[in-house]
Design a protein around this motif. Structure first.
Motif, PDB file in Angstrom:
ATOM      1  N   ALA A 157      31.109  -4.352  20.136  1.00 41.44           N
ATOM      2  CA  ALA A 157      30.074  -4.462  19.113  1.00 41.44           C
ATOM      3  C   ALA A 157      29.282  -3.166  19.025  1.00 41.44           C
ATOM      4  O   ALA A 157      28.857  -2.619  20.049  1.00 41.44           O
ATOM      5  N   ILE A 158      29.107  -2.678  17.803  1.00 43.67           N
ATOM      6  CA  ILE A 158      28.250  -1.524  17.541  1.00 43.67           C
ATOM      7  C   ILE A 158      26.890  -2.041  17.093  1.00 43.67           C
ATOM      8  O   ILE A 158      26.783  -2.713  16.065  1.00 43.67           O
ATOM      9  N   ALA A 159      25.863  -1.738  17.869  1.00 44.65           N
ATOM     10  CA  ALA A 159      24.500  -2.101  17.481  1.00 44.65           C
ATOM     11  C   ALA A 159      23.828  -0.868  16.894  1.00 44.65           C
ATOM     12  O   ALA A 159      23.426   0.044  17.620  1.00 44.65           O
ATOM     13  N   GLN A 160      23.744  -0.826  15.582  1.00 42.46           N
ATOM     14  CA  GLN A 160      23.102   0.281  14.883  1.00 42.46           C
ATOM     15  C   GLN A 160      21.618  -0.050  14.760  1.00 42.46           C
ATOM     16  O   GLN A 160      21.206  -0.796  13.890  1.00 42.46           O
ATOM     17  N   LEU A 161      20.815   0.511  15.673  1.00 35.78           N
ATOM     18  CA  LEU A 161      19.429   0.097  15.850  1.00 35.78           C
ATOM     19  C   LEU A 161      18.443   1.110  15.290  1.00 35.78           C
ATOM     20  O   LEU A 161      18.742   2.304  15.193  1.00 35.78           O
ATOM     21  N   ASN A 162      17.247   0.610  14.980  1.00 36.51           N
ATOM     22  CA  ASN A 162      16.137   1.425  14.493  1.00 36.51           C
ATOM     23  C   ASN A 162      15.006   1.334  15.515  1.00 36.51           C
ATOM     24  O   ASN A 162      14.113   0.488  15.401  1.00 36.51           O
ATOM     25  N   PRO A 163      15.010   2.187  16.535  1.00 40.39           N
ATOM     26  CA  PRO A 163      13.977   2.113  17.567  1.00 40.39           C
ATOM     27  C   PRO A 163      12.685   2.795  17.120  1.00 40.39           C
ATOM     28  O   PRO A 163      12.681   3.614  16.196  1.00 40.39           O
ATOM     29  N   THR A 164      11.607   2.438  17.783  1.00 42.41           N
ATOM     30  CA  THR A 164      10.335   3.132  17.616  1.00 42.41           C
ATOM     31  C   THR A 164      10.087   3.968  18.860  1.00 42.41           C
ATOM     32  O   THR A 164      10.150   3.453  19.985  1.00 42.41           O
ATOM     33  N   ILE A 165       9.837   5.246  18.671  1.00 39.70           N
ATOM     34  CA  ILE A 165       9.685   6.146  19.810  1.00 39.70           C
ATOM     35  C   ILE A 165       8.537   5.674  20.695  1.00 39.70           C
ATOM     36  O   ILE A 165       7.424   5.409  20.226  1.00 39.70           O
ATOM     37  N   GLY A 166       8.830   5.541  21.977  1.00 41.75           N
ATOM     38  CA  GLY A 166       7.811   5.173  22.963  1.00 41.75           C
ATOM     39  C   GLY A 166       7.601   3.692  23.132  1.00 41.75           C
ATOM     40  O   GLY A 166       6.978   3.264  24.109  1.00 41.75           O
ATOM     41  N   ARG A 217      14.809  22.028  26.502  1.00 39.68           N
ATOM     42  CA  ARG A 217      13.420  22.040  26.973  1.00 39.68           C
ATOM     43  C   ARG A 217      13.183  20.969  28.039  1.00 39.68           C
ATOM     44  O   ARG A 217      12.324  21.123  28.912  1.00 39.68           O
ATOM     45  N   TYR A 218      13.953  19.873  27.951  1.00 38.14           N
ATOM     46  CA  TYR A 218      13.679  18.721  28.804  1.00 38.14           C
ATOM     47  C   TYR A 218      14.816  18.359  29.758  1.00 38.14           C
ATOM     48  O   TYR A 218      14.574  17.833  30.844  1.00 38.14           O
ATOM     49  N   PHE A 219      16.072  18.607  29.313  1.00 42.34           N
ATOM     50  CA  PHE A 219      17.216  18.022  29.994  1.00 42.34           C
ATOM     51  C   PHE A 219      18.104  19.075  30.656  1.00 42.34           C
ATOM     52  O   PHE A 219      18.231  20.197  30.171  1.00 42.34           O
ATOM     53  N   SER A 220      18.753  18.646  31.725  1.00 40.02           N
ATOM     54  CA  SER A 220      19.914  19.352  32.253  1.00 40.02           C
ATOM     55  C   SER A 220      21.167  18.697  31.691  1.00 40.02           C
ATOM     56  O   SER A 220      21.179  17.484  31.429  1.00 40.02           O
ATOM     57  N   GLY A 221      22.195  19.490  31.505  1.00 41.37           N
ATOM     58  CA  GLY A 221      23.447  18.941  31.013  1.00 41.37           C
ATOM     59  C   GLY A 221      24.261  18.334  32.135  1.00 41.37           C
ATOM     60  O   GLY A 221      24.241  18.819  33.277  1.00 41.37           O
ATOM     61  N   GLY A 222      24.973  17.267  31.820  1.00 43.25           N
ATOM     62  CA  GLY A 222      25.865  16.682  32.817  1.00 43.25           C
ATOM     63  C   GLY A 222      26.999  17.628  33.160  1.00 43.25           C
ATOM     64  O   GLY A 222      27.421  18.439  32.340  1.00 43.25           O
ATOM     65  N   GLU A 223      27.502  17.502  34.365  1.00 48.28           N
ATOM     66  CA  GLU A 223      28.535  18.427  34.837  1.00 48.28           C
ATOM     67  C   GLU A 223      29.944  17.942  34.546  1.00 48.28           C
ATOM     68  O   GLU A 223      30.897  18.719  34.599  1.00 48.28           O
ATOM     69  N   ARG A 224      30.088  16.652  34.235  1.00 45.90           N
ATOM     70  CA  ARG A 224      31.430  16.090  34.088  1.00 45.90           C
ATOM     71  C   ARG A 224      31.378  14.937  33.097  1.00 45.90           C
ATOM     72  O   ARG A 224      30.416  14.179  33.051  1.00 45.90           O
ATOM     73  N   SER A 225      32.413  14.806  32.300  1.00 47.06           N
ATOM     74  CA  SER A 225      32.532  13.673  31.403  1.00 47.06           C
ATOM     75  C   SER A 225      33.103  12.492  32.171  1.00 47.06           C
ATOM     76  O   SER A 225      34.166  12.605  32.793  1.00 47.06           O
ATOM     77  N   PRO A 270      12.084  11.745  21.634  1.00 45.39           N
ATOM     78  CA  PRO A 270      10.801  11.483  22.288  1.00 45.39           C
ATOM     79  C   PRO A 270       9.946  12.726  22.488  1.00 45.39           C
ATOM     80  O   PRO A 270       8.762  12.623  22.809  1.00 45.39           O
ATOM     81  N   ARG A 271      10.570  13.914  22.340  1.00 47.05           N
ATOM     82  CA  ARG A 271       9.837  15.177  22.422  1.00 47.05           C
ATOM     83  C   ARG A 271       8.977  15.236  23.691  1.00 47.05           C
ATOM     84  O   ARG A 271       9.452  14.906  24.770  1.00 47.05           O
ATOM     85  N   ASP A 272       7.719  15.617  23.590  1.00 47.59           N
ATOM     86  CA  ASP A 272       6.937  15.886  24.803  1.00 47.59           C
ATOM     87  C   ASP A 272       6.445  14.641  25.516  1.00 47.59           C
ATOM     88  O   ASP A 272       5.760  14.748  26.542  1.00 47.59           O
TER      89      ASP A 272
END
Length: 552
Positions: free
Chosen positions: A4-13, A129-137, A49-51
């Motif tokens: 199932a694909i849940a195509q959602l509309n979230p509210t930030i925070g 600015r916020y994240f490190s990239g994963g090293e492996r898929s 989510p930015r800052d």
């Protein structure tokens, strides 16, 4: 296996609200015998989510909510949820404190985490600015089917499709080499005109290159200036679209993976919008609706001049929040033509919105009297013209403050680009609805809107555009014709062409020089503008980072 694909509309925070959305859609998916549920990128906290990601209490609350979600989901259903997770190596040089992750929730537990590998830093994106990239898929197995997990940008690095690589690794290729049966992509890809066609072409190219089916789950909804269009799709091994969710609305699509065929079976395919104008309309309506709802507004106000820009914004607002929640304010001056007032009144009637009239001549006379000692002996000019706009802006803000309306500014992208707008006047507002829509596209949208019934009065489409701040004024007194201006701006702003390239394309050198100079000079105005709903690849919003003090 049913996915199932849940195509959602979230509210930030809104961690609790977003979690509840996931729980509700999980129950629906389970009732349809789904085995696996996919949700969009950062579906738990909302994207982007930015800052908020710099707040330790927000990170902690997200972790707690993820665990709460895991314990309350139906144990028969596996769920992939977009979330943030701490990086245990954050103290090392070059590492960031967080990962952009997908959590596999099964039987009350967080079973596995998958980290986004490719972190975009262009246009509106600033994930490094916020994240490190994963090293492996990474992969997981569901019903004996080996599934590779990717997040948004991880699929946007096929050098054959793009003609180059923007990143060193290609997660799709790596997962193909690990002999997975299916790749899922959980995404939050912002809308721009005709972007879905690019997405689908890109996915189809990768699928046929690596002979692997793909399910792409996209976020939907407006978050600040960004609009997400949904249009989640599934592509089988032959590169055929076998499922497409609705555009610009939440949706739940059920897809079946056939283990013997090692492929996705065809299901419901929602059509794409039949024209760019239809797309833009749906995007702008969604952007306005969600901006109001997520900022706790229920009613809007705007100035109605009888011009095409305010007419279009009024139509968008009426569709987004209902005509009963829209107040159009007519503010005639001695320079307003009777036809313009008639056009505004007709528009109000066509849309069924509320209206009121506030003549500004008494305020103009008061300003003239106050400023007369200093302005005496000078010629009527831009200062006096702008005072009219600022009087109107103050009146609209007064009504907004008094009665809790959100003020919509009505300027288009062409005006915003060259500064043909007044700070603290027509630029006043909480949302710039069409400031990413060039003037020629404003006309196209209005003609599209009138395709079955006249909504925008025909005279609004026929008359020369004018600010009506002095007698017999038209926009073309100060600007090139809009078809010429918009082509120059498209080349200058969107395509980053040099002045000489634009001249070589057939434009007058003096006109090109003038437009370039106006764009540079107007940067200080754009910096103070209301949030701009983004519908092109180069909007005057968070992705536009030009200096104010510069010489070119």
């Amino acid at each position: 296996m049913k996915i199932a694909i849940a195509q959602l509309n979230p509210t930030i925070g809104d961690l609790t609200g977003n979690s509840q959305k996931i729980l509700q859609v999980a129950q629906t998916a389970l009732s349809q015998n789904a085995d696996l549920l996919l949700t969009p990128e950062l579906s738990l906290c909302g994207y982007p989510p930015r800052d908020l990601l710099l707040k330790p209490d927000f990170i902690q609350a997200t972790q707690q909510q993820l665990q709460h979600l895991a314990t309350h989901l139906p144990p028969q259903l596996s769920v992939l949820v977009g979330t943030i997770t701490p990086n245990p190596n954050a103290s090392q040089v070059g590492q960031k404190p967080l990962y952009n992750s997908i959590a596999l929730l099964q039987r009350g537990e967080i079973r596995q985490l998958f980290h986004k590998r490719l972190l975009p830093t262009y246009d509106v994106f600033d994930e490094d600015r916020y994240f490190s990239g994963g090293e492996r898929s990474e992969t997981f197995t569901q019903s004996q089917i080996k599934i590779g997990v990717t997040i948004c940008e991880d699929l946007w690095n096929d050098e054959e499709f793009w003609g180059k690589r923007n990143y060193q690794v290609n997660p799709f290729a790596e997962l193909a080499n690990r002999e997975v049966d299916l790749i899922v992509n959980l995404s939050a890809s912002p809308y721009s005109v005709s972007k879905q066609q690019v997405r689908e072409s890109m996915l189809q190219h990768s699928v046929t290159r690596y002979h692997l089916p793909v399910i792409y789950t996209n976020q939907v909804g407006g978050n600040d200036d960004l609009i997400f269009d949904g249009n989640s799709v599934a592509v089988n091994r032959q590169g055929e679209i076998v499922s497409r969710a609705r555009g610009f609305s939440e949706d739940l699509q059920l897809i079946e993976y056939h283990p013997e065929k090692r492929d996705l079976l065809p299901t419901h395919i929602n059509p794409l919008s039949d024209s760019p104008e239809a797309e833009m309309w749906l995007a702008l309506v969604l952007g306005v609706r969600d901006y109001l709802q997520k900022c706790s507004f229920s009613r809007v106000i705007l100035g109605l001049s009888g011009g095409i820009d305010s007419s279009l914004v009024a139509a968008i607002a009426a569709e987004a929040v209902g005509p009963e929640n829209v107040l159009g304010v007519l503010m005639p001056s001695p320079y307003s033509s009777p036809n313009s007032l008639d056009d505004a009144v007709e528009l109000v009637k066509n849309l069924g919105i509320h209206s009121t009239t506030l003549p500004i001549q008494p305020a103009m006379e008061a300003y003239d009297q106050i400023l007369d000692p200093l302005f005496k002996g000078t010629e009527f000019g831009v200062a006096e013209e702008n005072l009219q706009s600022r009087i109107r802006g103050n009146l609209l803000m007064a009504l907004s403050n008094k009665f809790g309306y959100l003020l919509l500014s009505t300027g288009n992208k062409s005006e915003m680009a060259v500064g043909y707008c007044t700070l603290y006047g027509d630029m006043n507002g909480g949302l710039a609805v069409i400031a990413d829509v060039p003037k020629t596209k404003v006309f196209a949208l209005c003609r599209w809107l009138n395709r079955n019934i006249e909504i925008i009065p025909q005279n609004v489409l026929d008359k020369p555009p004018s600010a009506e701040l002095k007698p017999d004024q038209t926009d073309q007194d100060s600007l090139p014709p809009y078809d010429i201006l918009d082509d120059i701006l498209e080349r200058l702003v969107q395509q980053h062409q040099a002045k000489q390239e634009i001249i070589n394309a057939g434009h007058d050198p003096e006109t090109v020089e003038k437009v370039n100079r106006l764009v540079l000079r107007a940067e200080f105005k754009r910096r103070q503008a209301a949030p701009v709903l983004k519908i092109t690849d180069r909007a005057f919003g968070i992705g536009w980072r030009m200096p104010i003090a510069c010489r070119l």
